[in-house]
Each structure stands twice: as C-alpha cells, then as structure tokens.
Design a protein around this motif. Structure first.
Motif, PDB file in Angstrom:
ATOM      1  N   ILE A  92       0.846  -1.194   0.000  1.00 22.07           N
ATOM      2  CA  ILE A  92       0.000   0.000   0.000  1.00 22.07           C
ATOM      3  C   ILE A  92       0.878   1.240   0.000  1.00 22.07           C
ATOM      4  CG2 ILE A  92      -1.962  -1.080   1.180  1.00 22.07           C
ATOM      5  CD1 ILE A  92      -1.112   0.659   3.641  1.00 22.07           C
ATOM      6  N   GLN A  93       0.279   2.347  -0.425  1.00 20.58           N
ATOM      7  CA  GLN A  93       0.913   3.663  -0.356  1.00 20.58           C
ATOM      8  C   GLN A  93      -0.118   4.643   0.166  1.00 20.58           C
ATOM      9  OE1 GLN A  93       1.912   5.476  -4.108  1.00 20.58           O
ATOM     10  NE2 GLN A  93       3.089   7.097  -3.158  1.00 20.58           N
ATOM     11  N   ASP A  94       0.212   5.334   1.250  1.00 18.88           N
ATOM     12  CA  ASP A  94      -0.652   6.358   1.825  1.00 18.88           C
ATOM     13  C   ASP A  94      -0.364   7.665   1.111  1.00 18.88           C
ATOM     14  OD1 ASP A  94      -2.094   8.133   3.394  1.00 18.88           O
ATOM     15  OD2 ASP A  94      -1.530   7.165   5.276  1.00 18.88           O
ATOM     16  N   ILE A  95      -1.324   8.147   0.348  1.00 21.77           N
ATOM     17  CA  ILE A  95      -1.114   9.336  -0.483  1.00 21.77           C
ATOM     18  C   ILE A  95      -1.318  10.631   0.296  1.00 21.77           C
ATOM     19  CG2 ILE A  95      -1.939  10.571  -2.537  1.00 21.77           C
ATOM     20  CD1 ILE A  95      -2.740   7.844  -3.662  1.00 21.77           C
ATOM     21  N   THR A  96      -2.208  10.629   1.301  1.00 19.89           N
ATOM     22  CA  THR A  96      -2.599  11.872   1.963  1.00 19.89           C
ATOM     23  C   THR A  96      -2.248  11.902   3.452  1.00 19.89           C
ATOM     24  OG1 THR A  96      -4.809  10.940   2.280  1.00 19.89           O
ATOM     25  CG2 THR A  96      -4.487  12.337   0.349  1.00 19.89           C
ATOM     26  N   ALA A  97      -1.215  11.208   3.879  1.00 19.33           N
ATOM     27  CA  ALA A  97      -0.849  11.153   5.296  1.00 19.33           C
ATOM     28  C   ALA A  97      -0.334  12.509   5.797  1.00 19.33           C
ATOM     29  CB  ALA A  97       0.218  10.087   5.515  1.00 19.33           C
ATOM     30  N   PHE A 147      -5.500   6.045  -0.791  1.00 17.81           N
ATOM     31  CA  PHE A 147      -4.420   5.061  -0.772  1.00 17.81           C
ATOM     32  C   PHE A 147      -4.296   4.399  -2.135  1.00 17.81           C
ATOM     33  CE2 PHE A 147      -5.664   5.545   3.563  1.00 17.81           C
ATOM     34  CZ  PHE A 147      -4.522   5.337   4.310  1.00 17.81           C
ATOM     35  N   MET A 148      -3.075   3.992  -2.441  1.00 17.84           N
ATOM     36  CA  MET A 148      -2.817   3.147  -3.603  1.00 17.84           C
ATOM     37  C   MET A 148      -2.627   1.730  -3.080  1.00 17.84           C
ATOM     38  SD  MET A 148      -2.791   4.998  -6.361  1.00 17.84           S
ATOM     39  CE  MET A 148      -2.064   3.852  -7.513  1.00 17.84           C
ATOM     40  N   LEU A 149      -3.143   0.773  -3.820  1.00 12.46           N
ATOM     41  CA  LEU A 149      -2.974  -0.637  -3.492  1.00 12.46           C
ATOM     42  C   LEU A 149      -2.260  -1.296  -4.660  1.00 12.46           C
ATOM     43  CD1 LEU A 149      -3.736  -3.089  -1.649  1.00 12.46           C
ATOM     44  CD2 LEU A 149      -5.703  -3.374  -3.134  1.00 12.46           C
ATOM     45  N   TYR A 150      -1.218  -2.042  -4.360  1.00 15.69           N
ATOM     46  CA  TYR A 150      -0.437  -2.724  -5.384  1.00 15.69           C
ATOM     47  C   TYR A 150      -0.387  -4.216  -5.064  1.00 15.69           C
ATOM     48  CZ  TYR A 150       1.457   2.037  -5.837  1.00 15.69           C
ATOM     49  OH  TYR A 150       1.611   3.391  -5.976  1.00 15.69           O
ATOM     50  N   ILE A 151      -0.563  -5.058  -6.077  1.00 10.44           N
ATOM     51  CA  ILE A 151      -0.386  -6.499  -5.917  1.00 10.44           C
ATOM     52  C   ILE A 151       0.422  -6.989  -7.109  1.00 10.44           C
ATOM     53  CG2 ILE A 151      -1.492  -8.764  -5.758  1.00 10.44           C
ATOM     54  CD1 ILE A 151      -3.932  -7.400  -4.536  1.00 10.44           C
ATOM     55  N   GLY A 152       1.445  -7.789  -6.818  1.00 10.77           N
ATOM     56  CA  GLY A 152       2.258  -8.291  -7.906  1.00 10.77           C
ATOM     57  C   GLY A 152       3.314  -9.276  -7.455  1.00 10.77           C
ATOM     58  N   THR A 153       4.235  -9.547  -8.368  1.00 16.46           N
ATOM     59  CA  THR A 153       5.259 -10.558  -8.154  1.00 16.46           C
ATOM     60  C   THR A 153       6.503 -10.014  -7.449  1.00 16.46           C
ATOM     61  OG1 THR A 153       6.453 -12.323  -9.272  1.00 16.46           O
ATOM     62  CG2 THR A 153       6.288 -10.249 -10.434  1.00 16.46           C
ATOM     63  N   SER A 154       6.709  -8.697  -7.476  1.00 13.37           N
ATOM     64  CA  SER A 154       7.801  -8.045  -6.755  1.00 13.37           C
ATOM     65  C   SER A 154       7.435  -6.566  -6.605  1.00 13.37           C
ATOM     66  CB  SER A 154       9.129  -8.200  -7.498  1.00 13.37           C
ATOM     67  OG  SER A 154       9.092  -7.513  -8.729  1.00 13.37           O
ATOM     68  N   SER A 155       8.237  -5.823  -5.862  1.00 11.48           N
ATOM     69  CA  SER A 155       7.882  -4.429  -5.578  1.00 11.48           C
ATOM     70  C   SER A 155       7.849  -3.538  -6.821  1.00 11.48           C
ATOM     71  CB  SER A 155       8.843  -3.833  -4.552  1.00 11.48           C
ATOM     72  OG  SER A 155      10.156  -3.790  -5.064  1.00 11.48           O
ATOM     73  N   ASP A 156       8.517  -3.946  -7.885  1.00  7.59           N
ATOM     74  CA  ASP A 156       8.508  -3.121  -9.104  1.00  7.59           C
ATOM     75  C   ASP A 156       7.704  -3.738 -10.241  1.00  7.59           C
ATOM     76  OD1 ASP A 156      10.180  -5.186  -9.861  1.00  7.59           O
ATOM     77  OD2 ASP A 156      11.667  -3.886 -10.807  1.00  7.59           O
ATOM     78  N   ASN A 157       7.000  -4.823  -9.997  1.00  8.48           N
ATOM     79  CA  ASN A 157       6.208  -5.502 -11.025  1.00  8.48           C
ATOM     80  C   ASN A 157       4.827  -5.782 -10.439  1.00  8.48           C
ATOM     81  OD1 ASN A 157       5.225  -6.954 -13.152  1.00  8.48           O
ATOM     82  ND2 ASN A 157       6.762  -8.563 -13.064  1.00  8.48           N
ATOM     83  N   GLU A 160      -2.095  -2.082  -9.998  1.00 10.20           N
ATOM     84  CA  GLU A 160      -2.488  -1.096  -8.996  1.00 10.20           C
ATOM     85  C   GLU A 160      -3.964  -0.747  -9.059  1.00 10.20           C
ATOM     86  OE1 GLU A 160      -1.336   3.187 -10.729  1.00 10.20           O
ATOM     87  OE2 GLU A 160       0.404   1.895 -10.396  1.00 10.20           O
ATOM     88  N   ASN A 161      -4.468  -0.277  -7.919  1.00 10.36           N
ATOM     89  CA  ASN A 161      -5.836   0.187  -7.790  1.00 10.36           C
ATOM     90  C   ASN A 161      -5.841   1.209  -6.652  1.00 10.36           C
ATOM     91  OD1 ASN A 161      -8.662   0.417  -7.984  1.00 10.36           O
ATOM     92  ND2 ASN A 161      -8.890  -1.773  -8.360  1.00 10.36           N
ATOM     93  N   THR A 162      -6.934   1.931  -6.484  1.00 15.67           N
ATOM     94  CA  THR A 162      -7.017   2.930  -5.423  1.00 15.67           C
ATOM     95  C   THR A 162      -8.217   2.645  -4.522  1.00 15.67           C
ATOM     96  OG1 THR A 162      -8.360   4.390  -6.797  1.00 15.67           O
ATOM     97  CG2 THR A 162      -5.983   4.737  -6.837  1.00 15.67           C
ATOM     98  N   PHE A 163      -8.115   3.117  -3.287  1.00 16.83           N
ATOM     99  CA  PHE A 163      -9.246   3.058  -2.360  1.00 16.83           C
ATOM    100  C   PHE A 163      -9.129   4.233  -1.408  1.00 16.83           C
ATOM    101  CE2 PHE A 163      -5.967   0.726  -0.133  1.00 16.83           C
ATOM    102  CZ  PHE A 163      -6.133   1.054   1.195  1.00 16.83           C
ATOM    103  N   GLU A 164     -10.191   4.457  -0.645  1.00 23.25           N
ATOM    104  CA  GLU A 164     -10.213   5.565   0.298  1.00 23.25           C
ATOM    105  C   GLU A 164     -10.627   5.059   1.671  1.00 23.25           C
ATOM    106  OE1 GLU A 164     -12.012  10.090   0.610  1.00 23.25           O
ATOM    107  OE2 GLU A 164     -12.381   8.895  -1.166  1.00 23.25           O
TER     108      GLU A 164
END
Length: 166
Positions: A92-97, A147-157, A160-164
């Motif tokens: 996850i990434q907190d965009i508005t912290a 927030f950004m949500l990321y799911i994948g095979t590694s941190s750079d692959n 993504e999707n967003t939620f609040e």
C-alpha cells in the motif's frame, strides 16, 4: 548494481527531488551520474523456471470504513510450461498522510503453486490495522484519506488500484 548505491530498499520515502529532470547537469534531481537508481533485483524478486501473469486488481469496494475490510483479489496464471511456485505480494501507499510515508509498504503475501496453464484467485483482506502508523502527534492510528494498493510478483512488477479510508 554497485556498492555505492547502498542503502537501496523498496520502501523508500519520496525526496521531493525527481529522478528525471532538465538534464544531468541539473542539481535539483536525485540520481547517480554513472549508474541507474534501481537495484539489480527489486524487493520480492525471485527466480522461477516458469512465468506468471497477474490480472487487474478487483476490489469488492473502494471505500474502507472504520472496523471494516476490503477484499482485494487477483487471478494469477502460470503461463509457462512447468510447475512453479509464486509469492503474490500486496503493498500500500498512503497518499494523503500527515507525515511522509514510504512509496510502498509490504502488507501481505500469499504463496501458491501452479501447474502449467493453471490459474488461481489470490485474495487479500485489507483492514484499518494495515493502514496504521505513528502520526505527527505520535499516535499509532490510521488517518482518513486516499491510498494506492499494489499487488504483484515483486515491488517493481505490480498491478495497482485505489481506495479511500473514511
């Protein structure tokens, strides 16, 4: 790639100095002059004898309420010719912290094993607890925001999707 890059880690903070800019002579960019900024292998990278393909992230809702949860799922398919094990990773990434937060934080992972051309739905449950951090008032809590949500095979692959969080 080089010893001079150390420390390199996946959950770095934004510096406010972009990697790209008006040229290599600009002093307002953050990059090495003789090598790229990325490590040779990203966090979560793993070797396999096969290849996996991830679908887009499906969220059962884009709004997380207090004491609620979001179910995030992806379909992982083995598109190779041999059996393989995969570790699906959720960040996850907190965009508005209220304080600077890492670009990506690992919040969960699931290990699966797939035969050739087999696919499996991998599901993650995201709760308010996953969003908590020490705020500017040094209180361990989750703050409302995007927030950004990321799911994948590694941190750079990742997909993504967003939620609040409200």
């Amino acid at each position: 790639m080089n010893v001079g890059q150390i420390p390199v880690y996946y959950n770095e903070y934004k510096t406010g100095r972009p990697i790209v800019g008006s040229g290599h002579t600009s002093k307002f960019v953050s990059k090495y002059l003789d090598v790229g900024n990325a490590p040779r292998f990203a966090f979560g990278y793993g070797l396999s004898y096969t290849t996996f393909k991830y679908s887009e992230i499906h969220l059962d809702t884009n709004i997380l309420v207090r004491n609620g949860e979001i179910k995030a799922s992806v379909t992982v398919k083995n598109i190779g010719q041999v059996n393989g094990k995969e570790t699906a990773q959720m960040y996850i990434q907190d965009i508005t912290a209220s304080v600077v937060r890492p670009i990506k934080e690992l919040k969960g992972f699931k290990k699966i094993e797939l035969e050739p051309h087999q696919s499996e739905v991998v599901e993650f449950i995201l709760t308010e607890k996953d969003l908590e951090f020490y705020t500017k008032d040094m209180i361990y809590a989750a703050e409302k925001g995007k927030f950004m949500l990321y799911i994948g095979t590694s941190s750079d692959n990742v997909k993504e999707n967003t939620f609040e969080f409200v």
